[in-house]
Each structure stands twice: as C-alpha cells, then as structure tokens.
Design a protein around this motif. Structure first.
Motif, PDB file in Angstrom:
ATOM      1  N   ILE A 160      67.988  53.177  35.290  1.00 58.58           N
ATOM      2  CA  ILE A 160      67.467  52.657  36.872  1.00 58.58           C
ATOM      3  C   ILE A 160      68.832  52.930  37.642  1.00 58.58           C
ATOM      4  O   ILE A 160      69.813  52.486  37.321  1.00 58.58           O
ATOM      5  CB  ILE A 160      67.210  51.197  36.733  1.00 58.58           C
ATOM      6  N   PRO A 161      68.644  53.736  38.750  1.00 57.73           N
ATOM      7  CA  PRO A 161      69.737  54.233  39.597  1.00 57.73           C
ATOM      8  C   PRO A 161      70.068  53.085  40.445  1.00 57.73           C
ATOM      9  O   PRO A 161      69.550  51.968  40.752  1.00 57.73           O
ATOM     10  CB  PRO A 161      69.308  55.181  40.448  1.00 57.73           C
ATOM     11  N   THR A 162      71.164  53.063  41.017  1.00 64.89           N
ATOM     12  CA  THR A 162      71.779  52.129  42.055  1.00 64.89           C
ATOM     13  C   THR A 162      71.724  52.819  43.332  1.00 64.89           C
ATOM     14  O   THR A 162      71.762  54.114  43.492  1.00 64.89           O
ATOM     15  CB  THR A 162      73.250  51.688  41.743  1.00 64.89           C
ATOM     16  N   TYR A 163      71.916  51.905  44.488  1.00 60.12           N
ATOM     17  CA  TYR A 163      71.420  52.634  45.705  1.00 60.12           C
ATOM     18  C   TYR A 163      72.510  52.129  46.670  1.00 60.12           C
ATOM     19  O   TYR A 163      72.496  52.566  47.819  1.00 60.12           O
ATOM     20  CB  TYR A 163      70.132  52.097  46.229  1.00 60.12           C
ATOM     21  N   TYR A 164      73.489  51.300  46.385  1.00 62.61           N
ATOM     22  CA  TYR A 164      74.327  50.817  47.416  1.00 62.61           C
ATOM     23  C   TYR A 164      75.503  51.801  47.636  1.00 62.61           C
ATOM     24  O   TYR A 164      76.416  51.442  48.654  1.00 62.61           O
ATOM     25  CB  TYR A 164      75.068  49.543  46.715  1.00 62.61           C
ATOM     26  N   ASN A 165      75.547  52.816  46.941  1.00 58.79           N
ATOM     27  CA  ASN A 165      76.544  53.920  47.231  1.00 58.79           C
ATOM     28  C   ASN A 165      75.805  55.067  48.117  1.00 58.79           C
ATOM     29  O   ASN A 165      76.561  56.015  48.231  1.00 58.79           O
ATOM     30  CB  ASN A 165      77.019  54.740  45.612  1.00 58.79           C
ATOM     31  N   VAL A 166      74.662  54.573  48.683  1.00 57.35           N
ATOM     32  CA  VAL A 166      74.139  55.527  49.490  1.00 57.35           C
ATOM     33  C   VAL A 166      74.059  57.042  49.110  1.00 57.35           C
ATOM     34  O   VAL A 166      74.098  57.833  49.738  1.00 57.35           O
ATOM     35  CB  VAL A 166      74.663  55.457  51.048  1.00 57.35           C
ATOM     36  N   PRO A 167      73.381  57.106  47.818  1.00 61.27           N
ATOM     37  CA  PRO A 167      73.124  58.568  47.421  1.00 61.27           C
ATOM     38  C   PRO A 167      72.118  59.401  48.136  1.00 61.27           C
ATOM     39  O   PRO A 167      71.198  58.727  48.740  1.00 61.27           O
ATOM     40  CB  PRO A 167      72.708  58.290  46.117  1.00 61.27           C
ATOM     41  N   GLU A 168      72.639  60.570  48.344  1.00 62.79           N
ATOM     42  CA  GLU A 168      71.764  61.400  48.977  1.00 62.79           C
ATOM     43  C   GLU A 168      71.020  62.635  48.339  1.00 62.79           C
ATOM     44  O   GLU A 168      69.990  63.214  48.839  1.00 62.79           O
ATOM     45  CB  GLU A 168      72.615  62.259  50.185  1.00 62.79           C
ATOM     46  N   THR A 169      71.310  62.608  47.140  1.00 58.15           N
ATOM     47  CA  THR A 169      70.671  63.712  46.471  1.00 58.15           C
ATOM     48  C   THR A 169      70.458  63.276  44.917  1.00 58.15           C
ATOM     49  O   THR A 169      70.795  62.104  44.484  1.00 58.15           O
ATOM     50  CB  THR A 169      71.375  64.847  45.972  1.00 58.15           C
ATOM     51  N   LEU A 170      69.465  63.764  44.271  1.00 55.26           N
ATOM     52  CA  LEU A 170      69.251  63.493  42.767  1.00 55.26           C
ATOM     53  C   LEU A 170      70.312  63.739  41.891  1.00 55.26           C
ATOM     54  O   LEU A 170      70.665  62.936  40.885  1.00 55.26           O
ATOM     55  CB  LEU A 170      68.012  64.451  42.090  1.00 55.26           C
ATOM     56  N   ALA A 171      71.257  64.738  42.162  1.00 57.00           N
ATOM     57  CA  ALA A 171      72.468  64.909  41.380  1.00 57.00           C
ATOM     58  C   ALA A 171      73.408  63.678  41.468  1.00 57.00           C
ATOM     59  O   ALA A 171      74.026  63.475  40.631  1.00 57.00           O
ATOM     60  CB  ALA A 171      73.038  66.075  41.990  1.00 57.00           C
TER      61      ALA A 171
END
Length: 210
Positions: A160-171
């Motif tokens: 399960i990924p986190t989102y609070y780091n505001v990722p912009e790519t799957l990588a």
C-alpha cells in the motif's frame, strides 16, 4: 561490520517491478552480504508478463537485474535448498509481492515449495519474515490468515503506497515503498521520507518542483 543475509521471494502477484527495486537496493547495500532469491512458477509468469521477457530462470534474473555476485538464485522446487534448515544463517526474509495463496499456505504450515519452507524456518527460528501482500479487496479467509501469520511472528506489510509525500510517478511510489520496507528491516537507505513533525524532505522536493 557484520553483514546481513537476506532471502527474497517473488510470487504470483502483480508488482514484480517493486521486487526489482528491492533487489537493486540490497545489491548496492554494503550491509548486505548475501541474497538468496526465489521466484515461484507464477512469479516467473508475472515477471515475464510485466517485463515482456521469457519465463526461464536466466530471463527472470536478467529482468529483475539480480546479477550481482552476492545474489544466488534458488529453485523453489528444490526442497533440499540451503534455506530449508534453521542452521542456515538468514537474518530476514521478504516475500514481495506475496500472493494470497502463499500467505494462506504459510499460515497453515503447508510447505509446497522452498518458498513456504523458507518462511516456515524463519518463523520457527524467530527470525524476521515480512509478507508484502498484494491483494484487494480482502475476504475473511485472507484476514484470518493475516492474523495467523502475525500471531506466529511474521509481519504483514501490504503493498500500500503512501500519498503524503505527493508522489507524481509510479517510480516514486515504488521507491518509497521499498525504502519503508528496508527501514523496517533496519537497513535504511535515505531519510527523505522521515516525518520531522511537520513535513518530509521528499514532500518538500515534490511540492517545490510544481
């Protein structure tokens, strides 16, 4: 410095690219002396599908870029492999991705392959076993199996990924997940994702770049 021996298993669930990133990190880490790699038959099918390569062991190893001398590829069908014994020095085992069926067999002590046997050994020796489950939604059987392996000493670490780091790519999602798993094992590679009470370095980088 004492180096760690790590066992990595790749099973038949989507996300083998994350396993590749994990293996890359382990091969580069001087704190890791040896990696035993097991890829199930279904895992090989997923690697072939996701990387558009062959299912044979050589093609799978190349696709996962597990080519360092510190990596040894083990046949999951070989029940005489070294990881079958508690006397074999393995500090941690990560199954990533972990299929629900593999989780269920480990939960019930069914060692149909070297992967389940290696996991069983980790539990009986009270060593770290991390199961990166890739399944959704979860039914009651999955949940009960997760409870069973947790009670036996394993850690269920869902993909399960986190989102609070505001990722912009799957990588970026992939790399953060791998770092969190490695940090959990005591092998942190960066502090970019560490919460300082108000922010993380990764979040600042991503938001400032916009």
């Amino acid at each position: 410095m004492t180096q760690q021996n790590v066992t990595v298993a790749v099973t038949g669930a989507g996300g083998t690219g994350v396993a590749k990133a994990l293996l890359t990190a382990l091969q580069r880490d001087d704190r890791v002396g040896h990696v035993d790699l097991l890829v199930s038959a279904n895992g090989r099918k997923l690697v072939a599908f996701e990387f558009r390569t062959g299912e044979d062991p050589d093609s799978v190893v190349q696709a996962l870029e597990a080519t360092s001398p510190k990596v040894r590829f083990l046949d999951p069908a070989d029940m005489a492999g070294p990881v079958t014994s508690g006397s074999y020095p393995s500090d941690a085992m990560i199954i990533l991705p972990c299929a629900a069926g593999v989780l269920g067999r480990i939960a019930h002590g069914q060692t149909e392959s070297l992967i389940e046997r290696a996991a069983d050994v980790m539990l009986k020796q009270r060593r770290r076993l991390v199961l990166c489950l890739r399944e959704a939604p979860l039914n009651l059987i999955h949940l009960r199996n997760m409870v069973a392996v947790t009670e036996a000493g394993a850690t269920v670490y869902p993909m399960i990924p986190t989102y609070y780091n505001v990722p912009e790519t799957l990588a970026q999602l992939r790399d953060e997940f791998v770092e969190r798993v490695l940090q959990f094992l005591g092998l942190p590679g960066t502090d970019r994702y560490q919460w300082d009470g108000s922010d993380t370095a990764a979040r600042r980088e991503h938001t400032q770049a916009r």
